[in-house]
Motif scaffolding. Structure first.
Motif, PDB file in Angstrom:
ATOM      1  N   SER A 213       0.808  -1.229   0.000  1.00 44.90           N
ATOM      2  CA  SER A 213       0.000   0.000   0.000  1.00 44.90           C
ATOM      3  C   SER A 213       0.836   1.272   0.000  1.00 44.90           C
ATOM      4  CB  SER A 213      -0.920   0.017   1.229  1.00 44.90           C
ATOM      5  OG  SER A 213      -0.166   0.210   2.423  1.00 44.90           O
ATOM      6  N   LEU A 214       2.156   1.142   0.054  1.00 46.13           N
ATOM      7  CA  LEU A 214       3.012   2.321   0.208  1.00 46.13           C
ATOM      8  C   LEU A 214       2.827   3.339  -0.912  1.00 46.13           C
ATOM      9  CD1 LEU A 214       6.329   0.671   1.450  1.00 46.13           C
ATOM     10  CD2 LEU A 214       4.708   2.032   2.782  1.00 46.13           C
ATOM     11  N   GLY A 215       2.658   2.877  -2.132  1.00 46.88           N
ATOM     12  CA  GLY A 215       2.511   3.802  -3.254  1.00 46.88           C
ATOM     13  C   GLY A 215       1.322   4.734  -3.120  1.00 46.88           C
ATOM     14  N   ASP A 216       0.299   4.324  -2.374  1.00 45.69           N
ATOM     15  CA  ASP A 216      -0.879   5.170  -2.195  1.00 45.69           C
ATOM     16  C   ASP A 216      -0.573   6.411  -1.368  1.00 45.69           C
ATOM     17  OD1 ASP A 216      -2.433   3.393  -3.630  1.00 45.69           O
ATOM     18  OD2 ASP A 216      -3.028   2.260  -1.854  1.00 45.69           O
ATOM     19  N   ASN A 217       0.538   6.388  -0.621  1.00 45.49           N
ATOM     20  CA  ASN A 217       0.906   7.516   0.233  1.00 45.49           C
ATOM     21  C   ASN A 217       1.912   8.454  -0.422  1.00 45.49           C
ATOM     22  OD1 ASN A 217      -0.610   6.592   2.611  1.00 45.49           O
ATOM     23  ND2 ASN A 217       0.852   4.908   2.633  1.00 45.49           N
ATOM     24  N   VAL A 218       2.174   8.240  -1.696  1.00 46.23           N
ATOM     25  CA  VAL A 218       3.092   9.088  -2.458  1.00 46.23           C
ATOM     26  C   VAL A 218       2.255  10.020  -3.332  1.00 46.23           C
ATOM     27  CG1 VAL A 218       4.960   9.102  -4.160  1.00 46.23           C
ATOM     28  CG2 VAL A 218       4.809   7.241  -2.482  1.00 46.23           C
ATOM     29  N   PRO A 219       2.580  11.312  -3.389  1.00 45.43           N
ATOM     30  CA  PRO A 219       1.789  12.237  -4.211  1.00 45.43           C
ATOM     31  C   PRO A 219       1.596  11.784  -5.654  1.00 45.43           C
ATOM     32  CG  PRO A 219       3.193  13.490  -2.762  1.00 45.43           C
ATOM     33  CD  PRO A 219       3.560  12.050  -2.567  1.00 45.43           C
ATOM     34  N   ILE A 220       2.597  11.139  -6.259  1.00 42.28           N
ATOM     35  CA  ILE A 220       2.412  10.673  -7.632  1.00 42.28           C
ATOM     36  C   ILE A 220       1.871   9.247  -7.678  1.00 42.28           C
ATOM     37  CG2 ILE A 220       4.143  12.233  -8.575  1.00 42.28           C
ATOM     38  CD1 ILE A 220       6.085   9.945  -8.750  1.00 42.28           C
ATOM     39  N   LYS A 221       1.479   8.730  -6.506  1.00 41.17           N
ATOM     40  CA  LYS A 221       0.695   7.490  -6.394  1.00 41.17           C
ATOM     41  C   LYS A 221       1.381   6.245  -6.971  1.00 41.17           C
ATOM     42  CE  LYS A 221      -3.117   8.815  -4.317  1.00 41.17           C
ATOM     43  NZ  LYS A 221      -3.708   8.135  -3.159  1.00 41.17           N
ATOM     44  N   ARG A 222       2.654   6.110  -6.723  1.00 43.07           N
ATOM     45  CA  ARG A 222       3.347   4.877  -7.089  1.00 43.07           C
ATOM     46  C   ARG A 222       4.660   4.817  -6.331  1.00 43.07           C
ATOM     47  NH1 ARG A 222       7.792   5.674 -10.255  1.00 43.07           N
ATOM     48  NH2 ARG A 222       7.904   7.537 -11.590  1.00 43.07           N
ATOM     49  N   MET A 223       5.259   3.642  -6.322  1.00 37.98           N
ATOM     50  CA  MET A 223       6.606   3.499  -5.796  1.00 37.98           C
ATOM     51  C   MET A 223       7.613   3.859  -6.883  1.00 37.98           C
ATOM     52  SD  MET A 223       6.539  -0.006  -3.590  1.00 37.98           S
ATOM     53  CE  MET A 223       5.098  -0.417  -2.588  1.00 37.98           C
ATOM     54  N   GLY A 224       8.837   4.104  -6.465  1.00 36.66           N
ATOM     55  CA  GLY A 224       9.896   4.384  -7.417  1.00 36.66           C
ATOM     56  C   GLY A 224      10.558   3.116  -7.905  1.00 36.66           C
ATOM     57  N   TRP A 262      -2.370  16.360   3.527  1.00 42.17           N
ATOM     58  CA  TRP A 262      -3.048  16.864   2.340  1.00 42.17           C
ATOM     59  C   TRP A 262      -3.672  15.682   1.608  1.00 42.17           C
ATOM     60  CZ3 TRP A 262      -4.226  21.618   0.598  1.00 42.17           C
ATOM     61  CH2 TRP A 262      -4.635  21.769  -0.713  1.00 42.17           C
ATOM     62  N   PRO A 263      -4.949  15.762   1.288  1.00 41.23           N
ATOM     63  CA  PRO A 263      -5.584  14.636   0.585  1.00 41.23           C
ATOM     64  C   PRO A 263      -4.944  14.417  -0.773  1.00 41.23           C
ATOM     65  CG  PRO A 263      -7.012  16.580   0.592  1.00 41.23           C
ATOM     66  CD  PRO A 263      -5.892  16.881   1.522  1.00 41.23           C
ATOM     67  N   LEU A 264      -4.645  13.168  -1.085  1.00 40.64           N
ATOM     68  CA  LEU A 264      -3.963  12.846  -2.335  1.00 40.64           C
ATOM     69  C   LEU A 264      -4.958  12.263  -3.329  1.00 40.64           C
ATOM     70  CD1 LEU A 264      -0.730  11.183  -0.903  1.00 40.64           C
ATOM     71  CD2 LEU A 264      -1.035  13.541  -1.685  1.00 40.64           C
ATOM     72  N   PRO A 265      -5.305  13.032  -4.367  1.00 35.64           N
ATOM     73  CA  PRO A 265      -6.242  12.522  -5.371  1.00 35.64           C
ATOM     74  C   PRO A 265      -5.598  11.454  -6.235  1.00 35.64           C
ATOM     75  CG  PRO A 265      -5.341  14.613  -6.082  1.00 35.64           C
ATOM     76  CD  PRO A 265      -4.816  14.379  -4.699  1.00 35.64           C
ATOM     77  N   LYS A 266      -6.406  10.810  -7.035  1.00 38.14           N
ATOM     78  CA  LYS A 266      -5.889   9.824  -7.970  1.00 38.14           C
ATOM     79  C   LYS A 266      -4.924  10.508  -8.930  1.00 38.14           C
ATOM     80  CE  LYS A 266      -7.360   6.325 -11.310  1.00 38.14           C
ATOM     81  NZ  LYS A 266      -8.514   5.674 -11.989  1.00 38.14           N
ATOM     82  N   ALA A 267      -3.786   9.880  -9.169  1.00 40.28           N
ATOM     83  CA  ALA A 267      -2.753  10.506  -9.989  1.00 40.28           C
ATOM     84  C   ALA A 267      -2.882  10.126 -11.455  1.00 40.28           C
ATOM     85  CB  ALA A 267      -1.371  10.104  -9.476  1.00 40.28           C
TER      86      ALA A 267
END
Length: 288
Positions: A213-224, A262-267
């Motif tokens: 689930s970590l990618g959901d907490n990134v502003p660009i919505k993915r892992m690196g 800050w709420p993170l919308p779908k990227a």
């Protein structure tokens, strides 16, 4: 296939770089990219089979690499290994201080031995490698060092030993940049955030869903990707970064910039860069 680097193929032609922790993950990827750009790469790790395997991969791809077994926490071993690398390759141009490791536990669950083991690996070992690279070679010729740390801004709950060590490594980076700058040695750090790397498979089963689930907490919505870290390392080692020293580059998709409140919308438009032709998706992130 070969490594699809964003840099020109001969960027590091004839140069020699040490990559610690070069047997897996970000270290393995970085070693491949450096070799693809013409460098001779000295892979350093505690397990012979891992660094020998990556050496074989690089050789198969047409690059040049050597494998060296060393516990970076042991001063005499570090001295001897750096000396052997310089003798084998005829010099040294830079160091990627990538080796590290930790285990998940709250502060109250970490005993003194566990704390000191992680600090020795993530801080003391990096210091020893950098000091020997500098004193044995770079102080005479100039060069660059890149220390790999972590996203420890705001603390590292569950991994406080690693967070403390990584914060120390950032401060060491700043100090070394000042003390060694007159010798033509630049010292920088990169702080990877949540990167899809083989190290994720080392954590216990109960962390599996959290990791996924970590990618959901990134502003660009993915892992690196490992390649996205490697390209930053290669840039900091390159002539293009000749006036950059004492800095720490965060490679985390903005995750460390206060996004928790800050709420993170779908990227959208967030495709990753993956130039590593031998990249393997961690098992924990694979579809069941």
């Amino acid at each position: 296939m070969s490594y699809q680097s964003v840099f020109h193929p001969d960027l590091f032609k004839g140069q020699v770089f040490i990559v610690t922790g070069g047997g897996s993950g970000i270290g393995r990827c970085t070693a491949h990219e450096l070799a693809a750009l013409g460098a001779r790469v000295a892979l350093v790790g505690r397990k012979s089979e891992k660094v020998e395997s990556v050496k074989a991969e690089i050789t198969e791809d047409g690059g040049i690499a050597s494998a060296h077994v060393c516990d970076i926490r042991e001063e005499e071993s570090v001295k001897a290994t750096v000396k052997a690398i310089i003798a084998e390759h005829g010099g040294l141009n830079g160091l990627v201080n990538n080796a590290g490791g930790q285990f998940q536990a709250p502060l109250t669950g970490i005993n003194q031995k566990g704390w000191e083991t992680v600090v020795r690996t993530n801080l003391t070992g990096g210091f020893l490698m950098a000091r020997e690279a500098y004193t044995q070679a770079l102080s005479k010729t100039g060069g660059a060092i890149v220390n790999i740390v972590a996203d420890m801004w705001g603390g590292m709950p569950g991994m406080g030993h690693s967070g403390a060590a990584r914060a120390g490594m950032v401060n060491f980076t700043q100090t070394a940049a000042v003390e060694w700058g007159a010798s033509g040695v630049r010292v920088n750090a990169v702080a990877p955030g949540w990167i899809a790397s083989s190290g994720m498979d080392n954590y216990p089963e109960h962390m599996r869903q959290w990791i996924r689930s970590l990618g959901d907490n990134v502003p660009i919505k993915r892992m690196g990707t490992e390649s996205e870290v490697s390209s930053a390392i290669c840039f900091l080692l390159s002539p293009g970064a000749a006036f950059i020293s004492g800095d720490c580059l965060r490679i985390d998709g903005g995750a460390s910039q206060g996004g928790r409140v800050w709420p993170l919308p779908k990227a959208k438009n967030n495709a990753p860069y993956n130039g590593f032709h031998r990249a393997v998706t961690p098992k924990v992130l694979s579809d069941d």
